[in-house]
Design a protein around this motif. Structure first.
Motif, PDB file in Angstrom:
ATOM      1  N   LEU A  73       0.928  -1.075   0.136  1.00 12.37           N
ATOM      2  CA  LEU A  73      -0.109  -0.034  -0.048  1.00 12.37           C
ATOM      3  C   LEU A  73       0.877   1.338   0.044  1.00 12.37           C
ATOM      4  O   LEU A  73       0.517   2.409  -0.459  1.00 12.37           O
ATOM      5  N   PHE A  74       1.974   1.286   0.763  1.00  9.06           N
ATOM      6  CA  PHE A  74       2.590   2.626   0.874  1.00  9.06           C
ATOM      7  C   PHE A  74       4.068   2.678   0.477  1.00  9.06           C
ATOM      8  O   PHE A  74       4.592   4.039   0.618  1.00  9.06           O
ATOM      9  N   LEU A 123      -3.668   4.541  15.552  1.00 18.31           N
ATOM     10  CA  LEU A 123      -2.486   5.272  15.824  1.00 18.31           C
ATOM     11  C   LEU A 123      -1.715   4.012  15.264  1.00 18.31           C
ATOM     12  O   LEU A 123      -0.407   4.387  14.334  1.00 18.31           O
ATOM     13  N   PRO A 124      -1.577   2.559  15.665  1.00 21.98           N
ATOM     14  CA  PRO A 124      -0.623   1.723  15.101  1.00 21.98           C
ATOM     15  C   PRO A 124      -0.462   1.638  13.669  1.00 21.98           C
ATOM     16  O   PRO A 124       0.425   1.528  13.111  1.00 21.98           O
ATOM     17  N   SER A 129       2.385   3.012   8.390  1.00 25.83           N
ATOM     18  CA  SER A 129       2.293   3.474   7.082  1.00 25.83           C
ATOM     19  C   SER A 129       3.348   4.576   6.900  1.00 25.83           C
ATOM     20  O   SER A 129       3.940   4.709   5.769  1.00 25.83           O
ATOM     21  N   LEU A 130       3.526   5.396   7.960  1.00 26.69           N
ATOM     22  CA  LEU A 130       4.606   6.426   7.999  1.00 26.69           C
ATOM     23  C   LEU A 130       6.083   6.012   8.067  1.00 26.69           C
ATOM     24  O   LEU A 130       6.750   6.652   7.553  1.00 26.69           O
ATOM     25  N   GLU A 135       6.309  11.420   4.546  1.00 22.65           N
ATOM     26  CA  GLU A 135       5.725  12.669   4.216  1.00 22.65           C
ATOM     27  C   GLU A 135       4.206  12.539   3.703  1.00 22.65           C
ATOM     28  O   GLU A 135       3.606  13.294   3.223  1.00 22.65           O
ATOM     29  N   MET A 136       3.423  11.689   4.341  1.00 21.95           N
ATOM     30  CA  MET A 136       2.128  11.538   4.250  1.00 21.95           C
ATOM     31  C   MET A 136       1.451  12.544   4.645  1.00 21.95           C
ATOM     32  O   MET A 136       1.523  13.335   5.373  1.00 21.95           O
ATOM     33  N   THR A 137       0.529  12.986   3.729  1.00 21.47           N
ATOM     34  CA  THR A 137      -0.554  13.741   4.243  1.00 21.47           C
ATOM     35  C   THR A 137      -1.738  13.371   4.673  1.00 21.47           C
ATOM     36  O   THR A 137      -2.473  12.437   4.066  1.00 21.47           O
ATOM     37  N   LEU A 138      -2.084  13.777   5.818  1.00 21.53           N
ATOM     38  CA  LEU A 138      -3.175  13.226   6.514  1.00 21.53           C
ATOM     39  C   LEU A 138      -4.128  14.169   6.873  1.00 21.53           C
ATOM     40  O   LEU A 138      -4.057  15.409   7.273  1.00 21.53           O
TER      41      LEU A 138
END
Length: 446
Positions: A73-74, A123-124, A129-130, A135-138
């Motif tokens: 996915l990431f 959160l886990p 994913s981070l 640089e993930m935009t959430l």
């Protein structure tokens, strides 16, 4: 010119094809596509929503399999490269149980606010994913306020009681959520005021009118964020209709237009989020406010059968949103167990299914469809002009690095031959398998 070509069919997803040399062969005049120069909006990214039932499903896979799924996915090099994702504020219909972050009646000061529950599931999920995409935009949105702020007092259905005390407390609730996530190492880039504000749902929901949302943003939420110095943006979303014909009698047929007509709100709101029937308003908003980014906030979820036919339906959705000005496209449930049942009984699709009996991950058709876009269209890419009769089955982009990316669909049940003409005039002939998806990455050789 060096060209990569990836093709996916129902029986053979994600295979590399050999592209014939330029100028060879003849394609029927009925199958042509010409790629032009940049004309469209910059792309912010692609992603999905972090939901509790997704993380619960992942826990039923062995650790090695779970990490493989997360990379799929990431991972920016080997996976979908998701970098623009959503999370709920409190429960949605894919939480294991319904909850808010403060169910203590009358706590207007939010002294007992807590995201303790999110430490178990969301959160886990996000932190893992981070590790692949720092640089993930959430962005985050609530499905329901705390029940004691609503009438009737329930997570599903109802409205927020519009008193100054409630509105001030609810603005503080948003602020506390953003601050608490930051302490956990999860930075929320933007909040959207309400998931589907125009729908009274069986699952967690809350109905707002455009005047109520306008006033809340202008008079409560923005001042609260400003006083705290929060860098988090406020967006107008997630709007599920956009054009409300019944609301026309009250002066707000166009949801976004009504709210953004307020000059002060227009200076606050940094973007607009649409989903589901909101697709009918995307073009109107983009034309009226071309400087505002628009994101598609929740992919339509179908019925849990995860068919190849449904993947073609989702391609049409992605095409519609991108061609009409959307800068990001967000899938709904990235991971679920077989059937994909919600807490209120609707079976929905997922990109990946985890078999709880074996722990094995099954990659569904929409996983490959999303990857055809997200793995190669980079943040900052611009949409390209396409012409020819095949432009309704393709979307083109130019990445910041200069690569041209074209994502093409053959929805027909028969093989089709396509003549592709590049901006420099070079022609290529491609034979597209029946009911297939394709990504072409064109690298200019120095």
């Amino acid at each position: 010119m060096r060209i990569q070509w990836i093709q996916s069919t129902a029986n053979q997803p994600w295979t590399t094809q050999t592209l014939p040399p330029a100028g060879e062969g003849e394609a029927p005049a009925s199958a042509r596509l010409r790629i032009g120069g940049p004309v469209g909006q910059p792309i912010l990214g692609f992603g999905g929503c972090f939901n509790e039932l997704g993380w619960i499903a992942l826990q039923k896979a062995p650790e090695v399999e779970r990490r493989t799924v997360m990379a799929a996915l990431f991972d920016p090099e080997k996976g979908c490269a998701f970098n623009y994702c959503r999370l709920p504020i409190g429960a949605n219909d894919y939480a294991a149980e319904w909850y808010s972050h403060n169910e203590h009646d009358g706590d207007f000061a939010m002294e007992r606010f807590s995201i303790e529950r999110d430490r178990r599931y969301l959160l886990p999920y996000i932190r893992e994913s981070l590790a692949y995409c720092p640089e993930m935009t959430l962005f985050a949105s609530p499905w329901s306020p705390p029940t004691w702020m609503k009438f009737p007092k329930a997570y599903n259905r109802g409205t927020l009681i519009q008193t100054p005390d409630n509105l001030r407390a609810y603005a503080l609730y948003f602020r506390k959520f953003v601050e608490a996530c930051a302490v956990e190492g999860v930075q929320i880039a933007a909040v959207h005021v309400q998931n589907e504000p125009n729908s009274d749902q069986k699952f967690p929901s809350c109905v707002w009118t455009p005047p109520q949302m306008r006033d809340f943003i202008r008079d409560y939420l923005s001042p609260e964020f400003e006083s705290a110095g929060l860098p988090c943006q406020i967006w107008l979303g997630t709007i599920e209709r956009g054009i409300d014909h019944y609301g026309a009698r009250e002066g707000y047929k166009d949801w976004a237009g009504f709210i953004l007509d307020d000059e002060k709100v227009r200076g606050i709101v940094k973007g607009v989020g649409y989903q589901w029937a909101g697709k009918g308003a995307v073009q109107r908003t983009h034309l009226a406010y071309p400087e505002l980014p628009i994101v598609q906030t929740e992919n339509e979820c179908c019925d849990g059968t995860n068919s190849w036919y449904q993947a073609h339906y989702v391609f049409d959705l992605i095409w519609h949103y991108l061609q009409n000005g959307v800068s990001a496209y967000v899938y709904w449930n990235m991971v679920l167990e077989p059937g994909g049942a919600s807490t209120w009984g609707w079976n929905q699709n997922a990109m990946i299914t985890i078999d709880p009996a074996t722990g094995r991950a099954i990659y569904n058709p929409e996983f490959y469809l999303m990857r055809h876009f997200s793995a190669y269209v980079r943040r900052g890419a611009r949409r390209l002009e396409l012409a020819g009769n095949w432009c309704v089955n393709a979307v083109g982009f130019v990445n910041p690095g200069g690569e041209t990316v074209a994502v093409i669909q053959n929805a027909a049940t028969t093989e089709r031959t396509l003549r592709l003409t590049l901006a420099d005039g070079a022609d290529y002939v491609l034979t597209l398998a029946p009911e297939s998806f394709h990504t072409l990455i064109l690298h200019s050789e120095a």
